[in-house]
Design a protein around this motif. Sequence first.
Motif, short mmCIF file in Angstrom:
data_model
loop_
_atom_site.label_atom_id
_atom_site.label_comp_id
_atom_site.label_asym_id
_atom_site.label_seq_id
_atom_site.Cartn_x
_atom_site.Cartn_y
_atom_site.Cartn_z
N LEU A 1 0.80 -1.22 0.00
CA LEU A 1 0.00 0.00 0.00
C LEU A 1 0.84 1.27 0.00
N CYS A 2 2.14 1.15 0.18
CA CYS A 2 3.01 2.33 0.15
C CYS A 2 3.08 2.85 -1.29
N GLN A 3 2.72 4.11 -1.48
CA GLN A 3 2.68 4.71 -2.81
C GLN A 3 3.92 5.53 -3.14
N SER A 4 4.48 6.17 -2.12
CA SER A 4 5.68 6.97 -2.36
C SER A 4 6.45 7.15 -1.06
N THR A 5 7.74 7.28 -1.21
CA THR A 5 8.64 7.54 -0.09
C THR A 5 9.93 8.09 -0.67
N GLN A 6 10.97 8.17 0.13
CA GLN A 6 12.28 8.61 -0.34
C GLN A 6 13.35 7.71 0.25
N LEU A 7 14.44 7.60 -0.48
CA LEU A 7 15.64 7.08 0.17
C LEU A 7 16.13 8.22 1.05
N PRO A 8 16.42 7.96 2.31
CA PRO A 8 16.82 9.06 3.20
C PRO A 8 18.15 9.67 2.79
N ALA A 9 18.35 10.88 3.26
CA ALA A 9 19.59 11.60 2.96
C ALA A 9 20.79 10.86 3.53
N LEU A 10 21.91 11.01 2.88
CA LEU A 10 23.18 10.47 3.34
C LEU A 10 24.09 11.67 3.52
N MET A 11 24.33 12.04 4.78
CA MET A 11 25.04 13.30 4.99
C MET A 11 25.68 13.39 6.37
N ARG A 12 26.57 14.35 6.46
CA ARG A 12 27.15 14.76 7.73
C ARG A 12 26.79 16.23 7.94
N GLU A 13 26.79 16.64 9.20
CA GLU A 13 26.52 18.04 9.49
C GLU A 13 27.65 18.91 8.94
N ASN A 14 27.28 20.10 8.52
CA ASN A 14 28.25 21.05 8.01
C ASN A 14 28.81 21.86 9.18
N ILE A 15 30.13 21.96 9.27
CA ILE A 15 30.77 22.78 10.29
C ILE A 15 31.48 23.93 9.58
N GLU A 16 31.07 25.15 9.90
CA GLU A 16 31.66 26.32 9.28
C GLU A 16 32.80 26.84 10.13
N SER A 17 33.85 27.26 9.48
CA SER A 17 35.00 27.81 10.17
C SER A 17 35.48 29.04 9.39
N TYR A 18 36.03 30.01 10.09
CA TYR A 18 36.54 31.22 9.45
C TYR A 18 37.97 31.46 9.89
N GLY A 19 38.75 32.01 8.98
CA GLY A 19 40.14 32.30 9.25
C GLY A 19 40.46 33.76 8.99
N PRO A 20 41.74 34.07 8.86
CA PRO A 20 42.16 35.45 8.62
C PRO A 20 41.50 36.05 7.39
N GLN A 21 41.19 37.30 7.47
CA GLN A 21 40.53 38.05 6.41
C GLN A 21 39.18 37.46 6.02
N GLY A 22 38.59 36.73 6.93
CA GLY A 22 37.25 36.20 6.73
C GLY A 22 37.13 35.04 5.78
N VAL A 23 38.26 34.39 5.44
CA VAL A 23 38.16 33.23 4.55
C VAL A 23 37.33 32.16 5.25
N GLN A 24 36.54 31.49 4.48
CA GLN A 24 35.64 30.49 5.03
C GLN A 24 36.08 29.09 4.62
N PHE A 25 35.91 28.16 5.53
CA PHE A 25 36.19 26.76 5.26
C PHE A 25 35.06 25.94 5.87
N ASN A 26 34.47 25.05 5.08
CA ASN A 26 33.43 24.14 5.57
C ASN A 26 34.02 22.74 5.67
#
Length: 175
Positions: free
Chosen positions: A46-71
């Motif tokens: 009776l299941c008509q639709s679903t999804q394969l769940p996401a495959l992921m890790r949390e994003n961690i944001e980091s900033y360095g000198p002059q505001g450079v960003q690294f994820n």
Amino acid sequence: MANISDVAGNIPKIRAGYRKLLALGEGVASDEFILTIEGYPNLRYLCQSTQLPALMRENIESYGPQGVQFNQQGRYKNAQDVPITFKEVISGESYKAVRDWVKNKKYLTVKIGLAGESFPTSNKNTTVVLEDCWLELEGADLSVEDGASLVRPAGTLHANWISWLDDDQDGTLSL
């Protein structure tokens, strides 16, 4: 004179790409899936639709000198919300199962796998086990103006562990 120069057709290159694509095998269609719910064998059909769940890790944001960003990659997201829709039949099988699931506050195991006519058994790469799942079901639309359409209860499956990273998990399903 044309503005674009140094271009040429390369049919052998295109054909080689075509052959490599075909060598990977038949594509799977989105309707070629199996979903099983522990203790409720009829919901599989009776299941008509679903999804394969996401495959992921949390994003961690980091900033360095002059505001450079690294994820960077953080914690594995083990808990996921997966949409799900059932078809109701005249005997009320979908609501019977879902009412029992919610009323008795059950946490269940759900398996989702891709399988089709050419490959009746799912494989480890396209099968996932969702553990300790509970369900929220939205209201189902009923209408006299929309003509004859099926009643499709829809909701969210809340899973607390997704087996994407479990190397020892044998979650294959068969038609």
